[in-house]
Design an enzyme around this catalytic site. Structure first.
Site, short mmCIF file in Angstrom:
data_model
loop_
_atom_site.label_atom_id
_atom_site.label_comp_id
_atom_site.label_asym_id
_atom_site.label_seq_id
_atom_site.Cartn_x
_atom_site.Cartn_y
_atom_site.Cartn_z
N CYS B 10 -23.36 37.19 94.05
CA CYS B 10 -23.57 35.82 94.53
C CYS B 10 -24.36 35.02 93.50
O CYS B 10 -24.73 35.54 92.45
CB CYS B 10 -24.31 35.83 95.87
SG CYS B 10 -25.97 36.54 95.79
N THR B 11 -24.66 33.77 93.80
CA THR B 11 -25.23 32.87 92.79
C THR B 11 -26.61 33.30 92.29
O THR B 11 -26.79 33.51 91.10
CB THR B 11 -25.30 31.42 93.30
OG1 THR B 11 -25.87 31.43 94.60
CG2 THR B 11 -23.92 30.80 93.38
#
Lengths: 161, 111
Positions: B10-11
């Site tokens: 994820c980010t």
């Protein structure tokens, strides 16, 4: 910096990544902004963040990139910022659920805020604990215990299973 | 036994990655499938997949919000690519869909 991560400590002990000083039970905050500020204030007092404003900004930056309400009344906002001097996690349970963008459009009852430093190199062990902690939030049993927790002890105990 | 491999990323690389991993592992186990998920996060790559493991799998699930390292390892396997949100919201459906695709591929039907 790593006061509770001594060499002989069990690194698998997720519970040790939770500082009771950053657990807020039955917060009466009425909005996302209010509860974020309340939690970040506790993280400032506990020595996790140097600037409340700076860290809040990074949390909102992450919020703008996508939904952090993972469903089931749980939100996991997080920020990565130079304002984070010690990685950590804070938890707030809310007296009344508040609106929060979520995967199932439900209001939020539990907010778990992760603080990650800009430079993660020196904090790897601690971040590993945070990752294991996050993993626990993928476990429905942990979420159920978390939601029924009425005090700090019950909240930390939720992460023991 | 149906074997699934995949990557979660994820980010920021601290929360969604690992929640997605846990949810997918739990869902796959419950459905009786073997699963091995690599995570790429702030702490780097964990539970890394070897080329052999990927090549011997039936299907791969990439629950990713960012570009991942070693994408070329998945060149020869069918990939289901979704954002981590989907893995967190509907892990069981995602696994079932992946298995359905894997089965139709093994029969030579284009999914």
């Amino acid at each position: 910096m790593y006061v509770y991560l001594k060499e002989d400590d069990d690194l698998m002990d997720v519970k040790s990544s939770i500082n009771p000083r950053t657990i807020i039970v039955n917060s009466s905050s009425k909005s996302k902004d209010e509860v974020l500020k309340e939690i970040i204030h506790s993280m400032h007092n506990a020595g996790n963040v140097s600037s409340e404003e700076g860290f809040l900004k990074s949390v909102y930056q992450r919020e703008s990139q996508g939904i952090t309400g993972i469903g089931n009344g749980v939100a996991i906002p997080h920020g990565q910022s130079e304002s984070v001097v010690e990685p950590g996690v804070a938890i707030a349970t809310l007296k009344d659920p508040i609106p929060w963008e979520s995967l199932d459009d439900q209001k939020t009852k539990i907010v778990v805020l992760f603080a990650v430093p800009d430079n993660s190199e020196g904090a790897k062990l601690h971040l590993q604990l945070l990752a294991q902690f996050a993993r626990k939030l993928g476990d429905d049993d942990v979420l159920a215990s978390l939601k029924s927790a009425k005090n700090v002890q019950e909240i930390t105990a939720a992460f023991e299973n | 036994m149906m074997k699934i491999v995949g990557v979660c990323a994820c980010t920021v690389g601290i929360a969604h990655t690992y929640i997605a991993q846990e949810k997918l592992e739990k869902a796959a186990k419950k459905l009786g499938y073997e699963i091995h998920l690599e995570t790429q996060g702030t702490i780097g790559t964990e539970n890394a997949l070897t080329q052999e493991e990927i090549d011997s799998a039936d299907i791969s699930i990439l629950a990713i919000d960012v570009k991942i390292k070693g994408m070329e390892r998945f060149d020869n396997i069918t990939k289901i690519t979704v954002p981590t949100d989907i893995a967190i919201k509907s892990p069981t459906k995602l696994i079932e869909k992946a298995v359905e695709v894997a089965k139709s591929r093994s029969k030579g039907i284009k999914a």
